[in-house]
Scaffold this motif. Structure first.
Motif, PDB file in Angstrom:
ATOM      1  N   TYR A  89    -101.957  91.395  24.307  1.00 24.74           N
ATOM      2  CA  TYR A  89    -101.447  92.656  24.859  1.00 24.74           C
ATOM      3  C   TYR A  89    -102.610  93.534  25.287  1.00 24.74           C
ATOM      4  N   GLU A  90    -102.280  94.516  26.139  1.00 26.65           N
ATOM      5  CA  GLU A  90    -103.313  95.379  26.708  1.00 26.65           C
ATOM      6  C   GLU A  90    -103.638  96.529  25.761  1.00 26.65           C
ATOM      7  N   LEU A  91    -104.916  96.787  25.594  1.00 23.85           N
ATOM      8  CA  LEU A  91    -105.355  98.001  24.905  1.00 23.85           C
ATOM      9  C   LEU A  91    -105.826  98.979  25.973  1.00 23.85           C
ATOM     10  N   GLU A  92    -106.194 100.183  25.540  1.00 19.05           N
ATOM     11  CA  GLU A  92    -106.704 101.169  26.493  1.00 19.05           C
ATOM     12  C   GLU A  92    -107.879 100.566  27.273  1.00 19.05           C
ATOM     13  N   TYR A  93    -108.794  99.916  26.527  1.00 12.62           N
ATOM     14  CA  TYR A  93    -109.894  99.198  27.175  1.00 12.62           C
ATOM     15  C   TYR A  93    -109.833  97.764  26.692  1.00 12.62           C
ATOM     16  N   GLY A  94    -109.408  96.860  27.561  1.00 11.66           N
ATOM     17  CA  GLY A  94    -109.422  95.441  27.213  1.00 11.66           C
ATOM     18  C   GLY A  94    -108.108  94.931  26.663  1.00 11.66           C
ATOM     19  N   GLN A  95    -108.219  93.859  25.907  1.00  8.94           N
ATOM     20  CA  GLN A  95    -107.056  93.112  25.440  1.00  8.94           C
ATOM     21  C   GLN A  95    -107.188  92.811  23.961  1.00  8.94           C
ATOM     22  N   ALA A  96    -106.057  92.616  23.286  1.00  6.61           N
ATOM     23  CA  ALA A  96    -106.091  92.156  21.897  1.00  6.61           C
ATOM     24  C   ALA A  96    -105.050  91.053  21.760  1.00  6.61           C
ATOM     25  N   THR A  97    -105.196  90.253  20.712  1.00  2.12           N
ATOM     26  CA  THR A  97    -104.250  89.156  20.475  1.00  2.12           C
ATOM     27  C   THR A  97    -103.810  89.180  19.013  1.00  2.12           C
ATOM     28  N   LEU A  98    -102.516  89.000  18.818  1.00  2.00           N
ATOM     29  CA  LEU A  98    -101.965  88.877  17.463  1.00  2.00           C
ATOM     30  C   LEU A  98    -101.450  87.454  17.282  1.00  2.00           C
ATOM     31  N   GLU A  99    -101.457  86.983  16.032  1.00  2.00           N
ATOM     32  CA  GLU A  99    -101.038  85.603  15.754  1.00  2.00           C
ATOM     33  C   GLU A  99    -100.206  85.518  14.473  1.00  2.00           C
ATOM     34  N   ILE A 100     -99.305  84.528  14.454  1.00  7.48           N
ATOM     35  CA  ILE A 100     -98.669  84.136  13.184  1.00  7.48           C
ATOM     36  C   ILE A 100     -98.712  82.611  13.082  1.00  7.48           C
ATOM     37  N   HIS A 101     -98.591  82.128  11.866  1.00  8.92           N
ATOM     38  CA  HIS A 101     -98.533  80.680  11.672  1.00  8.92           C
ATOM     39  C   HIS A 101     -97.223  80.147  12.238  1.00  8.92           C
ATOM     40  N   SER A 102     -97.312  79.060  13.005  1.00  6.68           N
ATOM     41  CA  SER A 102     -96.077  78.466  13.512  1.00  6.68           C
ATOM     42  C   SER A 102     -95.396  77.668  12.390  1.00  6.68           C
ATOM     43  N   ASN A 103     -94.085  77.554  12.488  1.00  2.00           N
ATOM     44  CA  ASN A 103     -93.278  76.819  11.500  1.00  2.00           C
ATOM     45  C   ASN A 103     -93.477  77.291  10.060  1.00  2.00           C
ATOM     46  N   LEU A 104     -93.754  78.570   9.897  1.00  3.49           N
ATOM     47  CA  LEU A 104     -93.948  79.112   8.546  1.00  3.49           C
ATOM     48  C   LEU A 104     -92.612  79.261   7.831  1.00  3.49           C
ATOM     49  N   VAL A 105     -91.604  79.728   8.577  1.00  8.47           N
ATOM     50  CA  VAL A 105     -90.268  79.930   7.995  1.00  8.47           C
ATOM     51  C   VAL A 105     -89.238  79.350   8.976  1.00  8.47           C
ATOM     52  N   PRO A 106     -88.019  79.072   8.511  1.00  9.42           N
ATOM     53  CA  PRO A 106     -87.028  78.435   9.392  1.00  9.42           C
ATOM     54  C   PRO A 106     -86.643  79.314  10.582  1.00  9.42           C
ATOM     55  N   ALA A 107     -86.400  78.691  11.727  1.00  7.54           N
ATOM     56  CA  ALA A 107     -85.992  79.409  12.947  1.00  7.54           C
ATOM     57  C   ALA A 107     -84.684  80.163  12.704  1.00  7.54           C
TER      58      ALA A 107
END
Ligand code: AMP
Length: 171
Positions: A89-107
């Motif tokens: 996602y966009e920050l005021e200056y630049g970009q940031a990224t967030l992450e979660i573990h895939s398949n951590l909990v049931p869909a």
């Protein structure tokens, strides 16, 4: 509940930012408990509590324990050891990224997302998108406080009209 225990620090971490420091509230046992109980009152219909790194972790993990639900960490990029799902996602200056573990909990499970401060809403919206990418259902966002003049609430409402947005402390 009021924001008496939020310390306002001008020009941190850079000039022009009015930083809302929640550490006095965290250090006050009753205020911390009251806030977490209030957040937990929004957790009745969800399956998991997600917290946004870093201050969201403190609140969300306490709420997870209070409400008897599991905790999902939403981390800044490069911190999780396993396979991840990412959202930039966009920050005021630049970009940031967030992450979660895939398949951590049931869909298909419902998730409450917690953070300390709602400012422009970019972080919260990226977290919502991340939870959706993981095939989970974000149902509610809860913040300790909101900087309403930055318009985060309307930005999130425009993108996800059915999502509940709650704040705990009055300005
Ligand atoms: P935003 O994406 O602009 O809504 O920013 C929200 C995120 O940045 C949250 O994780 C907050 O912890 C942090 N944040 C943004 N602005 C402030 C502020 N003025 N004081 C404290 N934290 C802030």
């Amino acid at each position: 509940m009021t924001s008496d225990l939020i310390r306002v620090i001008a020009d941190f971490p850079k000039p022009g930012i009015i930083f809302k420091d929640i550490t006095p509230l965290l250090a006050d046992a009753k205020a911390l408990n009251d806030c977490c109980e209030k957040i937990a009152s929004y957790a009745k219909d969800v399956d998991y509590i997600a917290g946004i790194e870093a201050r969201g972790f403190i609140l969300a993990s306490a709420v997870a324990v209070l409400s008897g639900k599991g905790f999902i960490p939403i981390r800044k990029s490069g911190k999780l050891p396993g396979q991840v799902i990412s959202q930039s996602y966009e920050l005021e200056y630049g970009q940031a990224t967030l992450e979660i573990h895939s398949n951590l909990v049931p869909a298909g499970k419902k998730v409450l997302i917690v953070d300390d401060v709602l400012a422009t809403g970019g972080t919260a919206l990226a977290s919502v998108e991340l939870i959706e990418k993981a095939s989970l259902i974000p149902t509610c966002l809860v913040f300790l406080l909101e900087i309403s003049q930055l318009g985060g609430r309307s930005r999130i409402q425009a993108a996800r009209p059915s999502l509940q947005i709650q704040t705990i402390l009055a300005e």
